[in-house]
Structure formats: structure tokens, C-alpha cells
Design an enzyme around this catalytic site. Sequence first.
Site, mmCIF file in Angstrom:
data_model
loop_
_atom_site.group_PDB
_atom_site.id
_atom_site.type_symbol
_atom_site.label_atom_id
_atom_site.label_comp_id
_atom_site.label_asym_id
_atom_site.label_seq_id
_atom_site.Cartn_x
_atom_site.Cartn_y
_atom_site.Cartn_z
ATOM 1 N N ASP A 101 -6.758 1.375 3.527
ATOM 2 C CA ASP A 101 -5.725 1.986 2.694
ATOM 3 C C ASP A 101 -4.998 0.884 1.910
ATOM 4 O O ASP A 101 -5.643 0.099 1.215
ATOM 5 C CB ASP A 101 -4.787 2.823 3.580
ATOM 6 C CG ASP A 101 -3.776 3.649 2.801
ATOM 7 O OD1 ASP A 101 -4.161 4.679 2.239
ATOM 8 O OD2 ASP A 101 -2.605 3.236 2.761
ATOM 9 N N TYR A 150 1.070 12.154 -5.259
ATOM 10 C CA TYR A 150 1.925 11.471 -4.279
ATOM 11 C C TYR A 150 2.409 10.110 -4.777
ATOM 12 O O TYR A 150 3.573 9.740 -4.558
ATOM 13 C CB TYR A 150 1.219 11.354 -2.926
ATOM 14 C CG TYR A 150 0.144 10.301 -2.829
ATOM 15 C CD1 TYR A 150 0.351 9.123 -2.124
ATOM 16 C CD2 TYR A 150 -1.100 10.492 -3.434
ATOM 17 C CE1 TYR A 150 -0.639 8.153 -2.025
ATOM 18 C CE2 TYR A 150 -2.091 9.529 -3.338
ATOM 19 C CZ TYR A 150 -1.855 8.356 -2.641
ATOM 20 O OH TYR A 150 -2.828 7.409 -2.549
ATOM 21 N N TYR A 229 4.259 1.226 -3.344
ATOM 22 C CA TYR A 229 3.942 2.097 -4.472
ATOM 23 C C TYR A 229 4.892 1.840 -5.638
ATOM 24 O O TYR A 229 4.489 1.879 -6.806
ATOM 25 C CB TYR A 229 4.028 3.562 -4.045
ATOM 26 C CG TYR A 229 3.038 3.948 -2.977
ATOM 27 C CD1 TYR A 229 1.757 4.364 -3.305
ATOM 28 C CD2 TYR A 229 3.388 3.900 -1.628
ATOM 29 C CE1 TYR A 229 0.848 4.735 -2.326
ATOM 30 C CE2 TYR A 229 2.478 4.259 -0.642
ATOM 31 C CZ TYR A 229 1.212 4.670 -0.998
ATOM 32 O OH TYR A 229 0.315 5.019 -0.027
ATOM 33 N N HIS A 294 -9.419 10.125 6.565
ATOM 34 C CA HIS A 294 -8.872 8.891 6.011
ATOM 35 C C HIS A 294 -8.650 7.805 7.055
ATOM 36 O O HIS A 294 -8.921 6.631 6.806
ATOM 37 C CB HIS A 294 -7.543 9.206 5.300
ATOM 38 C CG HIS A 294 -6.922 8.030 4.627
ATOM 39 N ND1 HIS A 294 -7.521 7.367 3.575
ATOM 40 C CD2 HIS A 294 -5.744 7.381 4.848
ATOM 41 C CE1 HIS A 294 -6.740 6.367 3.168
ATOM 42 N NE2 HIS A 294 -5.660 6.356 3.945
#
Length: 315
Positions: A101, A150, A229, A294
Amino acid sequence: MERIEHTTVSTNGINMHVASIGSGPVILFLHGFPDLWYSWRHQLLSFADLGYRAIAPDLRGYGDSDSSPSHESYTLLHIVGDLVGLLDSLGVDQVFLVGHDWGAIIAWWMCMIRPDRVKALVNMSVEFHPRNPSVKTVDAFKALFGEDYYICRFQEPGDIEEDFALVDMKKLVNGFFTSHNTRPPCIPKSVFKYLPDPPALPAWFTEQDVCFYADKFSQKGFTGGLNYYRAMNLSWELTAPWDGLQIKVPVKYITGDLDPTYHIPGTKEYIHEGGLKKHVPFLQEVVVMEGVGHFLQQEKPKEITDHIYGFFKKF
């Protein structure tokens, strides 16, 4: 689990919590969002038994590592700097690297910026994409999936944290880790008010696991992880000097066929039809695990350990 040692290392201006076990060649494991060193609990024990020194930090902003208040301190350059400082403080010259990830994104860029510190890489879930010089990262996702995607919903400081706070932490953790929904993760503003109860826990994710994550994120919150992010566009600006460079370390890439990242339009073609190999010329293996979502290193720990070991033992 009690065999795992926990220490604090000073690196790049922060204190970083590090879980480690074993002796021998070093494997550095990098977790993603919303995760912790704990993501690698199975691999830490297995690789210690296989003759490796296995190290898994809580990355900046997570768990028992320091959290910088500004999202501007969470660029790729900051995080790679944290890891280089970690290796220096441990007296480790080169490592085998494993990422998942966000940890995969960081691992790609560590191999880009400091390939001298990496012997070989096994990366999971997030494939490497070169920087697009004409479109900022978040803007590209917004154009592709809209404002509710997201990554776009995570941009405004405090906004998604308010939504997360509407949900019981254990329920939230369960939902994060056990979903096998392959659609693009979109988060409409009202979604958490009507979030259904998650199904019963799968065998691979126990009540003890839920409590570990829930306790840590209840103490720390999610802002540290969300700041990765929020720094994406700034990272885009700062990584311009590496435009056009290839990743020149040996690589194995693994994903699950139920991982939503694998279902982003164009991803399968990019991975399997030469696009990834163009930018990662020493890509040696691609594995797509059937029926796996995931969080594959937790869902199929033995299989992932076998995949990693089978690759690294060649070096």
C-alpha cells in the site's frame, strides 16, 4: 509475539518506533494505510526463523512513532529520509525491502532515490507509476473518479477525521481490513451515518487484531496517515528531478485479484502487457493471488512469506 523486540530510533528529526526480531540479512517491511508495524507480525516471526533480521517500523505519523503536525512534513522525500536515517542508526548498509500500500509507494521511491541501500524489492498492491509532469497526482484522481474518491475526500484537514469519529473504532477497523469490495473506494459525505455492521470476522483477522489496531488508532487518530495523502501534490512537485528514471533493483510484484487497486481502469493491462516492466526493467516476477483482497500479507501470511523468501533467497 513476545519474541519481537520494540525500540525507539532517532531519525531525520523524529523518534521512530521499530519492531524487530532475528539476526542475519536485514529485511525492512513498510506498512500502508491505515496500518502499523503489526501488519507484518506473521512475517517478522517467520523470517527470523528463516535466518533473517526482520524490521518493521511504525512509519512517521503512525502508532508509537512521532507525528509531525503539518502535512507538508509527509512528502516522499521526508519518509525516504526517515528510512535512510533508520538504516544509518542501525548500522545497516543494504536491505531487502518489502512494501504494501503506501509502504509500496515509499519502497518504489526509496529504490528510485537511494537504490544503493536496496538489494531487492518485493512490493504489494500498489504498482509503480512514473510521475506525470503535466498533471498533479490528486488532480488526476479527481478527474478520473470525482470528488468522493477516497484520496480526494482525504485532502481537507479534519474533514474525514470527523466522519471517522462517527463510527465505533472497532467497527471502522473491521471495515477497513476485511472488505473485498473491488469498486473504486468512494466515500460520500453521509456514508458513515448509515454504515452497516460488518460481517463476522474472517479467520485471518481476529478480535485480538481488531483490538490492537483500535487501541492504537484511538490513541493517535488517523491524521498522521491521512497526511501522506495530503502531501501527494507536494511530493509531485518535489520529485520532478527524477522524471524519466527507471527503478533499477530486482523486483517481484504481488497483488490480490480482489484488491481494488488491481481493478482501477487500465491497471491490469499496465501490469501484464509491459507498461510496468518498461519503468521497472528488473521486474522478475508478477503474482496475482486468487480470492485475496488488499491486506494480503495478513490474509495469506504463509503464502506471502513463501513468495518473499523464494525471491530473496536468490540474492
